[in-house]
Design an enzyme around this catalytic site. Structure first.
Site, short mmCIF file in Angstrom:
data_model
loop_
_atom_site.label_atom_id
_atom_site.label_comp_id
_atom_site.label_asym_id
_atom_site.label_seq_id
_atom_site.Cartn_x
_atom_site.Cartn_y
_atom_site.Cartn_z
N HIS A 148 16.32 -29.07 -48.19
CA HIS A 148 16.80 -28.19 -47.12
C HIS A 148 15.71 -27.15 -46.90
O HIS A 148 15.02 -26.77 -47.85
CB HIS A 148 18.05 -27.41 -47.51
CG HIS A 148 19.26 -28.22 -47.85
ND1 HIS A 148 19.49 -28.72 -49.10
CD2 HIS A 148 20.34 -28.56 -47.10
CE1 HIS A 148 20.65 -29.36 -49.11
NE2 HIS A 148 21.19 -29.28 -47.91
N ASP A 184 15.86 -24.43 -49.46
CA ASP A 184 15.59 -24.74 -50.88
C ASP A 184 14.13 -24.46 -51.18
O ASP A 184 13.80 -23.96 -52.24
CB ASP A 184 15.77 -26.23 -51.23
CG ASP A 184 17.08 -26.82 -50.80
OD1 ASP A 184 18.07 -26.09 -50.81
OD2 ASP A 184 17.09 -28.02 -50.45
N HIS A 242 31.27 -38.35 -52.11
CA HIS A 242 31.98 -38.06 -50.87
C HIS A 242 32.91 -39.23 -50.51
O HIS A 242 34.02 -39.02 -50.01
CB HIS A 242 31.00 -37.82 -49.73
CG HIS A 242 30.09 -36.64 -49.97
ND1 HIS A 242 29.13 -36.25 -49.07
CD2 HIS A 242 30.02 -35.78 -51.01
CE1 HIS A 242 28.50 -35.18 -49.55
NE2 HIS A 242 29.01 -34.89 -50.73
C1 XLS Z 1 26.74 -31.63 -50.04
C2 XLS Z 1 25.83 -32.59 -49.42
C3 XLS Z 1 24.43 -32.05 -49.22
C4 XLS Z 1 23.69 -32.93 -48.26
C5 XLS Z 1 22.50 -32.27 -47.64
O1 XLS Z 1 27.80 -31.95 -50.53
O2 XLS Z 1 25.82 -33.75 -50.17
O3 XLS Z 1 23.77 -31.95 -50.44
O4 XLS Z 1 23.28 -34.11 -48.83
O5 XLS Z 1 22.86 -31.16 -46.91
NI NI Z 2 27.97 -34.14 -52.71
NI NI Z 3 24.46 -35.32 -49.99
#
Ligand code: XLS
Ligand code: NI
Ligand code: NI
Length: 436
Positions: free
Chosen positions: A100, A103, A270
């Site tokens: 990012h 980061d 996720h």
């Molecule tokens: C957060 C996301 C993030 C994305 C990038 O849960 O996984 O890390 O991969 O913004």
């Molecule tokens: Ni994640």
């Molecule tokens: Ni991610």
């Protein structure tokens, strides 16, 4: 100057090796279905967890020992971190990394200052990329940490916030392009809502789509030809994330005419938070030509949140690789370890163990999946299961040659359906176990 003086270059030593700082299965040159492992996986180290993760949780502060990091938001500290990162990634033999904007470089008092900081650090990233040959798999903008994004970024009710987020994306696209980034990711962050009483869902979704179209227009303008990726995530931080799962994302993408622009970046934890398996999400994306890249990690069966652990489960990686091999790999996408070491694993060496384990788990999964595929062990079963559609009435249904009336006559004449056959789930699970 070395930041990991006790760690040698990590090499492939084979399954018999007991050296914790060696690969047992990941061999970059080994061929799997016509591609070497390096190209098949295109492993990436993520900057946020690995070089910025402090190990804090809602109950306490960070625990990580990172002797090179003075904990400040200074440019000097950020530049030093680049050197650390590239030494780490090189020693690991990972070909790529992801970041990012916030980061890699400190934010600024003003947007102009943040842009300037980003440029300064990007120049160092570029030097290091050239020196080591490590590539940028994808860049993305952090549109969720700063308090201004409390209501979201592109879906914020505050138009200025939309404008600020757009400026960040513009800059991040320029830097990603300049660094030869092969993809650009949109993870929704706070793009969702907590309560419909105060939310105009239609407007928020329209805004999110506008945002992506603008990004695509700008990418064309600057000649960035990388792949855009939308990353589904069902919860955390909002109650209703607009990018809930692959299906919700695909519906959004089609609804707003983005199907030629955006693919999906599927993340294991996720998928499971959405009540799906990773394999389901991958296959759902793949069959629609929308599987772009993956964020490799895993959740915990007993904890219900996004723990982002390193993947070590061979069943998981085998299932992932069954889908990835079916697609012939992910290029220009890759396998990004969006994963963090546990708060209790606070030493720098733990970062190596974690990534080595993840890469080996994927390599093993790939070998197992390739053997299953070479034997047609699953594909024959699936083909056989749908054989009634290969001939006769089934073939006519698939070819669109019959309607309800023809099907009724067919059935009136036949009287009853051909007998069903067993799904043989247990037999098939046992069969897969023979390959593990
Ligand atoms: C957060 C996301 C993030 C994305 C990038 O849960 O996984 O890390 O991969 O913004
Ligand atoms: Ni994640
Ligand atoms: Ni991610």
């Amino acid at each position: 100057m070395s930041y990991f003086p006790d760690v040698p270059q990590i090499e492939f030593e084979g399954p018999e090796s007991r050296n914790p700082l060696a690969f047992k299965h990941y061999n970059p040159d080994e061929m799997i279905e016509g591609q070497n492992m390096k190209e098949l996986f295109r492993f990436a180290v993520c900057y946020w967890h690995t070089f910025r993760g402090a190990g804090s949780d809602p109950f306490g502060p960070g625990t990580m020992q990172r002797p090179w990091d003075d904990g400040s938001e200074s440019i000097e500290n950020a530049l030093k971190r680049v050197d650390v990162a590239f030494e780490f990634i090189s020693k690991l033999q990972a070909p790529c990394y992801c970041f990012h904007d916030r980061d890699v470089a400190p934010d600024g008092e003003t947007l102009a200052e943040a842009h300037k900081n980003f440029d300064t650090v990007a120049a160092r990233l570029k030097e290091k990329q050239e020196e080591t040959g490590i590539k940028l798999l994808w860049g993305t903008a952090n549109l969720f940490s700063h308090p201004r994004y409390m209501h979201g970024a592109a879906t914020s009710c505050n138009a200025d916030v939309f404008a600020y987020a757009s400026s960040q994306v513009k800059k991040c696209l320029e830097v990603t392009h300049d660094l030869g980034g092969e993809n650009y990711v949109f993870w929704g962050g706070r793009e969702g809502y907590m309560n419909l009483y105060n939310t105009d869902m239609q407007r928020e979704l329209d805004h999110l789509a506008k945002f992506m179209h603008m990004a695509n227009d700008y990418a064309k303008e600057i000649g960035f030809t990388g792949q855009f990726l939308f990353e589904p995530k069902p919860k955390e931080p909002t109650k209703h994330q607009y990018d809930y799962d692959a299906a919700a994302c695909m519906n959004f993408i089609r609804n707003y005419g983005l199907e030629d622009v955006v693919k999906l970046n599927i993340e294991t934890n996720h998928a499971t938070l959405a009540g799906h398996t990773m394999m389901h999400e991958l296959e759902y994306a793949r069959i629609q030509n929308a599987l772009g890249s993956i964020d490799a990690n895993t959740g915990d069966l007993l904890l219900g949140w996004d723990t982002d652990q390193f993947p070590t489960d061979i069943y998981l990686t085998t299932q992932i690789m069954l889908v990835l091999l079916e697609q012939g790999g992910l290029k220009p996408g890759g396998v990004n370890f969006d994963a963090k070491v546990r708060r209790e694993s606070f030493e720098p060496i733990d970062l190596f163990h974690a990534h080595i384990g993840g890469m080996d788990a994927f390599a093993r999964g790939a070998k197992i999946a390739a053997t299953i595929r070479a034997d047609n062990a699953l594909s024959d079963i699936v083909k056989e299961r749908y054989a009634s559609y290969d001939l006769g009435i089934g073939a006519k249904i698939e070819a669109g040659e019959v309607g309800l009336a023809e099907l009724e006559s067919y059935m009136l004449e036949k009287g009853e359906v051909d007998p069903n056959q067993s799904g043989r789930q247990e037999f098939i699970e046992n069969l897969v176990n023979q390959y593990i």
